[in-house]
Design a protein around this motif. Structure first.
Motif, short mmCIF file in Angstrom:
data_model
loop_
_atom_site.label_atom_id
_atom_site.label_comp_id
_atom_site.label_asym_id
_atom_site.label_seq_id
_atom_site.Cartn_x
_atom_site.Cartn_y
_atom_site.Cartn_z
N GLU A 1 8.49 10.93 -4.15
CA GLU A 1 9.05 10.98 -5.40
C GLU A 1 9.43 10.07 -6.01
OE1 GLU A 1 13.60 12.84 -4.45
OE2 GLU A 1 11.54 14.91 -5.15
N GLN A 2 9.47 8.86 -4.97
CA GLN A 2 10.76 7.69 -5.55
C GLN A 2 9.11 6.56 -5.92
OE1 GLN A 2 13.71 6.73 -5.31
NE2 GLN A 2 14.01 8.94 -5.97
N LYS A 3 8.26 7.50 -5.78
CA LYS A 3 7.35 6.07 -6.30
C LYS A 3 6.96 5.36 -8.15
CE LYS A 3 2.25 5.43 -6.39
NZ LYS A 3 0.44 6.30 -6.45
N CYS B 1 0.66 -1.23 0.50
CA CYS B 1 0.12 -0.19 0.17
C CYS B 1 0.52 1.11 0.21
CB CYS B 1 -0.95 -0.39 1.12
SG CYS B 1 -1.68 1.57 1.27
N TRP B 2 0.55 2.32 -0.86
CA TRP B 2 1.62 3.69 -0.86
C TRP B 2 0.27 4.37 -0.61
CZ3 TRP B 2 5.99 4.18 -2.28
CH2 TRP B 2 6.51 5.52 -2.89
N GLY B 3 1.15 4.08 0.86
CA GLY B 3 0.11 5.67 2.07
C GLY B 3 0.09 6.81 2.13
N HIS B 4 0.48 7.45 0.58
CA HIS B 4 1.03 8.56 0.42
C HIS B 4 -0.04 9.82 1.29
CE1 HIS B 4 2.40 12.85 -1.26
NE2 HIS B 4 2.08 12.83 -2.03
N GLY B 5 -0.40 10.95 2.09
CA GLY B 5 -1.17 12.08 1.38
C GLY B 5 -1.95 11.83 2.64
N ILE B 6 -3.38 12.07 2.61
CA ILE B 6 -4.31 11.34 3.93
C ILE B 6 -4.74 10.50 3.41
CG2 ILE B 6 -6.21 12.15 4.17
CD1 ILE B 6 -6.87 15.15 3.04
N VAL C 1 3.71 1.11 3.14
CA VAL C 1 4.92 3.05 2.82
C VAL C 1 4.18 3.95 2.95
CG1 VAL C 1 6.08 3.56 0.92
CG2 VAL C 1 6.38 1.77 0.89
N VAL C 2 5.07 4.62 4.27
CA VAL C 2 3.96 6.07 4.37
C VAL C 2 5.53 7.18 3.27
CG1 VAL C 2 2.88 5.94 6.21
CG2 VAL C 2 5.66 6.13 6.38
N VAL D 1 10.56 2.64 -7.00
CA VAL D 1 9.83 2.09 -6.69
C VAL D 1 8.86 0.85 -7.97
CG1 VAL D 1 7.99 0.87 -4.88
CG2 VAL D 1 9.49 3.32 -4.43
N LEU D 2 7.62 2.02 -8.03
CA LEU D 2 6.64 0.78 -9.29
C LEU D 2 7.83 0.22 -10.16
CD1 LEU D 2 3.61 2.98 -9.82
CD2 LEU D 2 4.27 0.97 -7.88
N ALA D 3 8.97 0.92 -10.91
CA ALA D 3 9.91 0.24 -12.03
C ALA D 3 10.59 -0.57 -11.04
CB ALA D 3 10.71 1.40 -12.88
N ALA D 4 10.89 -0.61 -9.75
CA ALA D 4 11.95 -2.00 -9.77
C ALA D 4 11.27 -2.91 -9.36
CB ALA D 4 12.70 -1.12 -7.82
N LEU D 5 9.86 -2.99 -8.69
CA LEU D 5 8.79 -4.14 -8.26
C LEU D 5 8.69 -4.69 -9.95
CD1 LEU D 5 6.51 -2.86 -5.77
CD2 LEU D 5 8.77 -3.84 -5.30
N LEU D 6 8.46 -4.02 -10.85
CA LEU D 6 8.30 -4.86 -12.14
C LEU D 6 10.06 -5.34 -12.84
CD1 LEU D 6 6.11 -2.20 -13.87
CD2 LEU D 6 5.09 -4.02 -12.99
#
Length: 370
Positions: A195-197, A112-117, A133-134, A200-205
């Motif tokens: 800014e690393q989102k 879970c990418w828990g960014h923002g609210i 992830v926060v 991170v997604l590219a690394a997972l792929l």
């Protein structure tokens, strides 16, 4: 009209990622029954699909992962049939809690990418994921006391597992917390710069995922660790819960909820975070404060399955009582912030009234089969 949840499958170096993106940025990705059903449907499909190795859940827009449930829809349902049954609201809770339980018990890794609210129902989704992830912009709260609800969606579980009395304090005051607090309280696993989102997604792929869930959990942890420990990573926000834990424990010490409420609402300090917490409880429903505290006490030794069953019982009873509708009216509809609560102070609330909220409203709990 765009899909309320974007459901995709993306091919990795080996295996696939399932992607779920909450897609209602204009409502801060607030959960509707349609969105709950879309998430549940995808989880059901991917659970038994050997090609899907891991799942990523995020939110559209930069402001919020998810600001909670669609409270306006719940208010309409509660107001339409005072005393209940409140068909939409009760169906929503039953399906939402089932989805939350499935997240907690899902065999495959879920990021879970828990960014923002991240509030209410959004926190319920994040808390259930195995890899949370926060970011520096994460703002978490369970503000239900302000609308006469309670920290549900598994809140009875994760609040009771927080350090010291911090869970009780956050539940009663609607105090907001940041990424540092989320790590301390066990609500998050990794802090990564927003800014690393994409990286991170590219690394997972780029991962060679396998068919073994335990091994895939390890691969997910390794990929995320690389980013959370990277040189020059974003600075973690200043913690709020841990530095205040001694004060929180003192304020919440004791079995008498009225004394606890008196101590918190009587806080005299120039500390901004504590004063905002105090004001949250001063504003909130004193009836709700009592069912919130009672729920935490009654579920302190409950299993996860029992927690969601007990939350559905309390949530159903709350929907059938006018306090919730009044709380939503004052805060979110008329926005006058002048709720006409049933009781001005906690000691005026009859004990037998609180008992009614902990009495089953149906012959069999709809989540009996969890």
């Amino acid at each position: 009209m765009p899909d309320a949840v974007l459901v995709r499958e993306e091919s990795a170096a080996a295996g696939k990622l399932g992607r779920l993106t909450l897609n209602s940025p204009e409502t801060l990705n607030s959960l509707t029954l349609e969105m709950v059903d879309l998430i549940q449907g995808a989880l059901d499909e991917w659970r038994d699909d050997p090609a899907i190795a891991a799942i990523v859940i995020d939110g559209s827009g930069e402001k919020a992962f998810c600001a909670g449930g669609d409270v306006h829809a719940l208010h309409a349902s509660s107001s339409a049939t005072p005393g209940g049954p409140c068909e939409y609201a009760e169906t929503f809770f039953a399906r939402e809690y089932r989805m939350n339980y499935n997240l907690h018990t899902y065999p495959k890794p879920i990021l879970c990418w828990g960014h923002g609210i991240v509030m209410g129902g959004g926190l319920g989704v994040m808390a259930g994921c195995s890899h949370r992830v926060v970011t520096e912009a994460t703002r978490i709260a369970m503000p239900e006391v302000n609308i006469a609800l309670f920290p549900d969606v598994g809140g009875s579980w994760f609040l009771n597992h927080m350090p010291g009395a911090s869970g009780r304090f956050l539940a009663l005051t609607a105090a907001s917390v940041n990424a540092a607090d989320a790590l301390f309280c066990g609500l998050a696993d990794r802090f990564i710069a927003a800014e690393q989102k994409d990286a991170v997604l590219a690394a997972l792929l780029a991962v060679n995922w396998g068919r073994d869930s335990a091994a895939n959990h390890s691969l997910m942890r390794h990929a995320l660790r690389t980013f959370s420990e990277a040189e020059g990573a974003a600075e973690l926000p200043k913690a709020q819960v841990e530095p205040h834990l001694e004060s929180i424990n003192a304020l919440c010490d004791g079995d008498d909820i009225h004394d606890v409420i008196d101590r918190i609402t009587g806080i005299e300090t120039e500390d901004r975070w504590l004063t905002k917490a105090r004001d949250g409880l001063v504003y909130g429903s004193k009836l709700a404060a009592q069912w919130i505290d009672r729920q935490l006490f009654e579920t302190r030794h409950s299993s996860l399955r029992e927690v969601f069953q007990q939350e559905l019982q309390l949530g159903t009873n709350i929907m059938r009582h006018p306090e919730f509708a009044e709380g939503v009216r004052a805060l979110l509809i008329d926005k006058d912030r002048k709720p006409d609560w049933s009781y001005a102070e906690s000691r005026a609330v009859p004990a037998e009234l609180v008992d009614q909220f902990f009495t089953a409203p149906w012959p069999e709990n709809p989540l009996v089969d969890l």
